[in-house]
Enzyme design. Structure first.
Site, PDB file in Angstrom:
ATOM      1  N   GLY A  46       0.899  -1.225  -0.030  1.00 23.95           N
ATOM      2  CA  GLY A  46       0.102  -0.118  -0.088  1.00 23.95           C
ATOM      3  C   GLY A  46       0.929   1.309  -0.179  1.00 23.95           C
ATOM      4  N   LEU A  47       0.401   2.492  -0.122  1.00 23.77           N
ATOM      5  CA  LEU A  47       0.866   3.686  -0.113  1.00 23.77           C
ATOM      6  C   LEU A  47       1.626   3.901   1.287  1.00 23.77           C
ATOM      7  CD1 LEU A  47      -1.897   5.929  -1.905  1.00 23.77           C
ATOM      8  CD2 LEU A  47       0.243   4.968  -2.804  1.00 23.77           C
ATOM      9  N   SER A  48       2.599   4.723   1.005  1.00 20.92           N
ATOM     10  CA  SER A  48       3.281   5.419   2.309  1.00 20.92           C
ATOM     11  C   SER A  48       2.291   5.935   3.274  1.00 20.92           C
ATOM     12  CB  SER A  48       4.488   6.412   1.918  1.00 20.92           C
ATOM     13  OG  SER A  48       4.989   6.830   2.894  1.00 20.92           O
ATOM     14  N   GLY A  49       2.439   5.605   4.266  1.00 24.49           N
ATOM     15  CA  GLY A  49       1.325   5.887   5.290  1.00 24.49           C
ATOM     16  C   GLY A  49       0.030   5.506   5.500  1.00 24.49           C
ATOM     17  N   GLY A  94      -0.291   2.369   6.672  1.00 21.47           N
ATOM     18  CA  GLY A  94      -0.829   1.509   7.908  1.00 21.47           C
ATOM     19  C   GLY A  94       0.040   0.132   7.725  1.00 21.47           C
ATOM     20  N   LYS A  95       0.681   0.126   6.876  1.00 22.17           N
ATOM     21  CA  LYS A  95       1.195  -1.170   6.661  1.00 22.17           C
ATOM     22  C   LYS A  95       1.983  -1.728   7.668  1.00 22.17           C
ATOM     23  CE  LYS A  95       3.508   0.066   3.017  1.00 22.17           C
ATOM     24  NZ  LYS A  95       3.201   1.334   2.924  1.00 22.17           N
ATOM     25  N   SER A  96       3.107  -1.202   8.008  1.00 22.04           N
ATOM     26  CA  SER A  96       3.810  -1.633   9.078  1.00 22.04           C
ATOM     27  C   SER A  96       3.117  -1.660  10.583  1.00 22.04           C
ATOM     28  CB  SER A  96       5.105  -0.590   9.538  1.00 22.04           C
ATOM     29  OG  SER A  96       5.828  -0.696   8.542  1.00 22.04           O
ATOM     30  N   SER A 133       5.969  -1.711  -2.236  1.00 20.24           N
ATOM     31  CA  SER A 133       5.914  -2.783  -3.317  1.00 20.24           C
ATOM     32  C   SER A 133       4.810  -2.449  -4.389  1.00 20.24           C
ATOM     33  CB  SER A 133       5.834  -4.064  -2.964  1.00 20.24           C
ATOM     34  OG  SER A 133       4.674  -4.142  -1.920  1.00 20.24           O
TER      35      SER A 133
END
Length: 199
Positions: free
Chosen positions: A34-37, A39-41, A108
């Protein structure tokens, strides 16, 4: 294509299935994209904690953390992004072979790169989780101040601004972090894993 010569693959004396039996659970990759920010991490770590509490061996590979070590020689060109994901795919496969669950949190952005990782794993070992969050919300959060820098021209080839993000075509899971809490999103992942008898 490998450029190494005079090498021979050595089979392990302990199989993946034996390691899974010892760990008492399936091994697989949860690939958060997903995009930066978006919430992936945050979601990956929330899921990891739930898995840990269930005594499921797991490890989180975070995009930024990996660039401090394994991939510190890579930039953000299309070629380097592809190599970044290729390396993470191979590392993830090692975790799966060891009988563990690996959670990866990488933008990615390219479908082809994500598909290449899927193809090096066996069926039921790659779970693509699209962390779907509108860019407006990601930019509003901007936890690292990257969108602001990208808008001002300080950062070039930033995903979502001047470099594309290709939404997953057929992800196993779509979680909407702009609409649901961290706990709700993590629970969605756990429910999916239980429905597949992976945990």
């Amino acid at each position: 294509m490998s450029q190494s010569t005079n090498i021979t693959w050595h089979e392990s004396g302990i199989s993946k299935e034996q390691r899974r039996q010892q760990n008492n659970h399936h091994s697989f990759v949860l690939w958060f994209t997903g995009l930066s920010g978006s919430g992936k991490s945050t979601i990956a770590n929330a899921v990891a904690k739930q898995l840990y509490n269930r005594e499921i061996r797991n490890y989180v590979l975070d995009g930024d953390n990996i660039r401090f070590g394994l991939n510190k020689n890579l930039g953000f060109s299309v070629e380097d992004r592809t190599e970044n994901i290729r390396r993470i795919g191979e590392v993830s496969k090692l975790f799966v072979d060891s009988g563990q669950v690996v959670l990866t949190a990488f933008i990615s952005p390219f479908q082809e790169d994500r598909d290449q990782v899927r193809h090096i794993l066996e069926e039921s070992e790659f779970i693509e989780v699209y962390v779907d969050c509108p860019i407006e919300e990601c930019e509003k959060r901007d936890p690292k101040g990257l969108y602001k820098k990208a808008r001002s021209g300080e950062i070039k080839e930033f995903t979502g601004i001047d470099s594309p993000y290709e939404r997953p075509q057929n992800p196993e899971l779509v979680i909407k972090t702009g609409e649901n809490s961290i706990e709700e999103c993590a629970n969605e992942v756990i429910v999916y894993l239980r429905s597949k008898n992976f945990i």
